[in-house]
Enzyme design. Structure first.
Site, PDB file in Angstrom:
ATOM      1  N   TYR A   1      91.795  35.024  68.855  1.00  3.23           N
ATOM      2  CA  TYR A   1      90.192  35.319  68.706  1.00  3.23           C
ATOM      3  C   TYR A   1      89.549  33.951  68.580  1.00  3.23           C
ATOM      4  O   TYR A   1      88.683  33.733  69.216  1.00  3.23           O
ATOM      5  CB  TYR A   1      90.249  36.093  67.619  1.00  3.23           C
ATOM      6  CG  TYR A   1      88.828  36.099  66.704  1.00  3.23           C
ATOM      7  CD1 TYR A   1      87.869  37.049  67.612  1.00  3.23           C
ATOM      8  CD2 TYR A   1      88.461  35.519  65.596  1.00  3.23           C
ATOM      9  CE1 TYR A   1      86.393  36.819  66.998  1.00  3.23           C
ATOM     10  CE2 TYR A   1      87.239  35.673  65.159  1.00  3.23           C
ATOM     11  CZ  TYR A   1      86.309  36.243  66.056  1.00  3.23           C
ATOM     12  OH  TYR A   1      84.930  36.137  65.348  1.00  3.23           O
TER      13      TYR A   1
ATOM     14  N   THR B   1      85.963  41.107  68.622  1.00  4.57           N
ATOM     15  CA  THR B   1      86.149  40.708  67.159  1.00  4.57           C
ATOM     16  C   THR B   1      87.149  41.163  66.538  1.00  4.57           C
ATOM     17  O   THR B   1      87.481  40.895  65.315  1.00  4.57           O
ATOM     18  CB  THR B   1      84.927  41.141  66.153  1.00  4.57           C
ATOM     19  OG1 THR B   1      84.967  42.497  66.208  1.00  4.57           O
ATOM     20  CG2 THR B   1      83.543  40.358  66.892  1.00  4.57           C
TER      21      THR B   1
HETATM   22  N1  LIG Z   1      82.817  40.194  61.213  1.00  9.29           N
HETATM   23  C1  LIG Z   1      83.107  38.920  60.827  1.00  9.29           C
HETATM   24  O1  LIG Z   1      83.596  38.728  59.678  1.00  9.29           O
HETATM   25  C2  LIG Z   1      82.778  37.710  61.463  1.00  9.29           C
HETATM   26  C3  LIG Z   1      83.235  36.388  61.124  1.00  9.29           C
HETATM   27  C4  LIG Z   1      82.650  35.297  61.882  1.00  9.29           C
HETATM   28  C5  LIG Z   1      81.916  35.317  62.679  1.00  9.29           C
HETATM   29  N2  LIG Z   1      81.547  36.621  63.330  1.00  9.29           N
HETATM   30  C6  LIG Z   1      80.901  36.817  64.547  1.00  9.29           C
HETATM   31  O2  LIG Z   1      79.640  37.395  64.473  1.00  9.29           O
HETATM   32  C7  LIG Z   1      79.426  37.816  65.641  1.00  9.29           C
HETATM   33  C8  LIG Z   1      79.047  39.254  65.443  1.00  9.29           C
HETATM   34  O3  LIG Z   1      80.029  39.982  64.923  1.00  9.29           O
HETATM   35  P1  LIG Z   1      80.064  41.448  64.175  1.00  9.29           P
HETATM   36  O4  LIG Z   1      80.652  41.398  62.867  1.00  9.29           O
HETATM   37  O5  LIG Z   1      78.614  42.143  64.337  1.00  9.29           O
HETATM   38  O6  LIG Z   1      81.092  42.300  65.212  1.00  9.29           O
HETATM   39  P2  LIG Z   1      81.136  43.587  65.749  1.00  9.29           P
HETATM   40  O7  LIG Z   1      80.487  44.611  64.743  1.00  9.29           O
HETATM   41  O8  LIG Z   1      82.532  44.022  66.195  1.00  9.29           O
HETATM   42  O9  LIG Z   1      80.072  43.824  66.847  1.00  9.29           O
HETATM   43  C9  LIG Z   1      80.207  43.283  68.187  1.00  9.29           C
HETATM   44  C10 LIG Z   1      79.458  44.118  69.199  1.00  9.29           C
HETATM   45  O10 LIG Z   1      79.746  43.455  70.394  1.00  9.29           O
HETATM   46  C11 LIG Z   1      79.831  44.404  71.297  1.00  9.29           C
HETATM   47  N3  LIG Z   1      80.576  44.183  72.713  1.00  9.29           N
HETATM   48  C12 LIG Z   1      81.775  43.967  72.956  1.00  9.29           C
HETATM   49  N4  LIG Z   1      82.112  43.676  74.215  1.00  9.29           N
HETATM   50  C13 LIG Z   1      80.813  43.743  74.644  1.00  9.29           C
HETATM   51  C14 LIG Z   1      80.515  43.263  76.146  1.00  9.29           C
HETATM   52  N5  LIG Z   1      81.373  43.052  76.839  1.00  9.29           N
HETATM   53  N6  LIG Z   1      79.191  43.448  76.099  1.00  9.29           N
HETATM   54  C15 LIG Z   1      78.047  43.633  75.381  1.00  9.29           C
HETATM   55  N7  LIG Z   1      78.645  43.871  74.109  1.00  9.29           N
HETATM   56  C16 LIG Z   1      79.910  43.900  73.683  1.00  9.29           C
HETATM   57  C17 LIG Z   1      80.266  45.500  70.716  1.00  9.29           C
HETATM   58  O11 LIG Z   1      79.831  46.806  71.289  1.00  9.29           O
HETATM   59  P3  LIG Z   1      80.716  47.911  71.671  1.00  9.29           P
HETATM   60  O12 LIG Z   1      81.148  48.538  70.246  1.00  9.29           O
HETATM   61  O13 LIG Z   1      80.238  49.104  72.259  1.00  9.29           O
HETATM   62  O14 LIG Z   1      82.020  47.803  72.144  1.00  9.29           O
HETATM   63  C18 LIG Z   1      80.020  45.621  69.394  1.00  9.29           C
HETATM   64  O15 LIG Z   1      78.702  46.195  69.075  1.00  9.29           O
HETATM   65  C19 LIG Z   1      80.363  37.889  66.447  1.00  9.29           C
HETATM   66  O16 LIG Z   1      80.151  36.494  67.684  1.00  9.29           O
HETATM   67  C20 LIG Z   1      81.766  37.432  65.986  1.00  9.29           C
HETATM   68  O17 LIG Z   1      82.722  36.602  66.428  1.00  9.29           O
HETATM   69  C21 LIG Z   1      82.162  37.898  62.839  1.00  9.29           C
END
Ligand SMILES: NC(=O)c1ccc[n+]([C@@H]2O[C@H](COP(=O)([O-])OP(=O)(O)OC[C@H]3O[C@@H](n4cnc5c(N)ncnc54)[C@H](OP(=O)(O)O)[C@@H]3O)[C@@H](O)[C@H]2O)c1
Length: 301
Positions: free
Chosen positions: A143, A63
């Protein structure tokens, strides 16, 4: 019923954990990246064999929007290969997949008061309420591109999927814009925030509730509704408006300046307009969506 959540220590993963106790009929299995690395197909198969989930929420993702520009291979491995691996194990175990995607698959803008998507083709939006699930994606950066390719990998692999596109996710958990604004306000007297990128904030807990509502719907209704769905809170604002509201609701006095995107260059280009039309998710699943300002008030700090 077993619901396996990948990326459980991320923002959305933690938001789902925070509501899990409200749903005793669901046996949630929360897998952090150390237990389940989605880029490793064998690891995915071992974990699915162990828990045999009925549903999988793939909240794991790369992300780091700006960093992705300099490490596209890593973003691709997690957002594309990882998504494909999860789709493959879901197919093998007949697990319904809920995969989270993003408004950054679009690159839309306003021209003369009309919202257009796709900077080159300048196609007008299909809906006045924002980008719909059938508008043509056109990512502005690595991204967004990898998230779009992840969607396409899932679509090509396994029919029993929901792709939920969301935007501007914030919460009390992990790193997000709200927490950054509150931290910066404790360190500085003034702050500049861009005012020409328009979207909608999404409370991660509201998204978590919507995902559970979709899962419960699938338990009771014949599932003929797979596909892409948009989810964010209601309304729209700029990042500047969002920051202003965060400070208002927290009684923080700070000199907040509105600036254009051109005054805040970043490695990755962001969409100028990424409001999502939520008509489909509301009509199909009966999801009720809060206004973004009201939802911001509910965040624990
Ligand atoms: N945040 C936003 O504003 C936003 C906006 C639109 C869409 N989204 C989408 O919403 C979803 C959730 O986002 P979020 O905000 O919760 O993101 P986040 O806080 O960055 O969490 C992403 C998680 O994915 C894990 N991860 C990374 N690489 C991995 C792997 N190879 N295998 C398993 N886990 C892995 C990370 O674990 P580690 O920390 O251990 O690496 C982290 O816990 C994502 O699909 C993102 O694209 C987010």
């Amino acid at each position: 019923m077993v619901v396996l959540v990948t990326g459980a220590n991320g923002q959305l993963g933690q938001a789902i954990q925070s509501i899990a106790d409200n749903y005793p009929s669901i046996d949630f299995v929360f897998c952090s990246s150390s237990e389940l690395n989605i880029t490793d197909l064998t690891n995915c198969e071992t974990v699915f064999e162990k828990y045999k989930p009925n549903f999988c929420i793939n909240a794991a993702a790369y992300t780091a929007v700006d960093k992705a520009e300099s490490e596209p291979e890593k973003a691709f491995a997690i957002n594309v290969t990882g998504a494909q691996n999860i789709a493959e194990v879901c197919k093998k175990h007949d697990t319904i997949l809920l995969h989270i995607s993003t408004d950054f698959v679009f690159d839309a803008k306003f021209v003369d008061g009309i919202a257009y998507y796709d900077r080159e083709l300048r196609l007008p939006l299909k809906s006045e309420k924002g980008l719909t699930e059938t508008d043509v994606p056109f990512p502005a950066g690595i991204y967004g591109l990898t998230k779009l390719q992840g969607e396409q990998a899932i679509q090509a692999t396994y029919a029993k999927h929901f792709i939920i596109r969301t935007s501007w996710v914030y919460s009390q958990f992990a790193n997000n814009f709200m927490k950054t604004m509150l931290r910066l306000a404790s360190e500085r007297d003034s702050l500049s925030v861009v005012s020409d990128q328009i979207g909608t904030p999404t409370n991660a807990v509201d998204l978590a509730e919507a995902l559970v509502k979709m899962i419960k719907f699938c338990q009771t209704e014949p599932v003929e509704v797979f596909g892409i769905y948009n989810f964010s809170n209601e309304g729209q604002c700029s990042w500047y408006d969002f920051a202003k509201e965060i400070f208002n609701q927290n009684n923080i006095s700070i000199n907040l300046q509105a600036i254009p995107t051109s005054a805040y260059p970043t490695p990755a280009k962001r969409p100028a307009y990424s409001v999502l039309d939520k008509t489909k998710i509301k009509e199909v699943f009966g999801v009720q969506i809060n206004d973004w300002k009201e939802s911001l008030k509910t965040v624990k700090r």
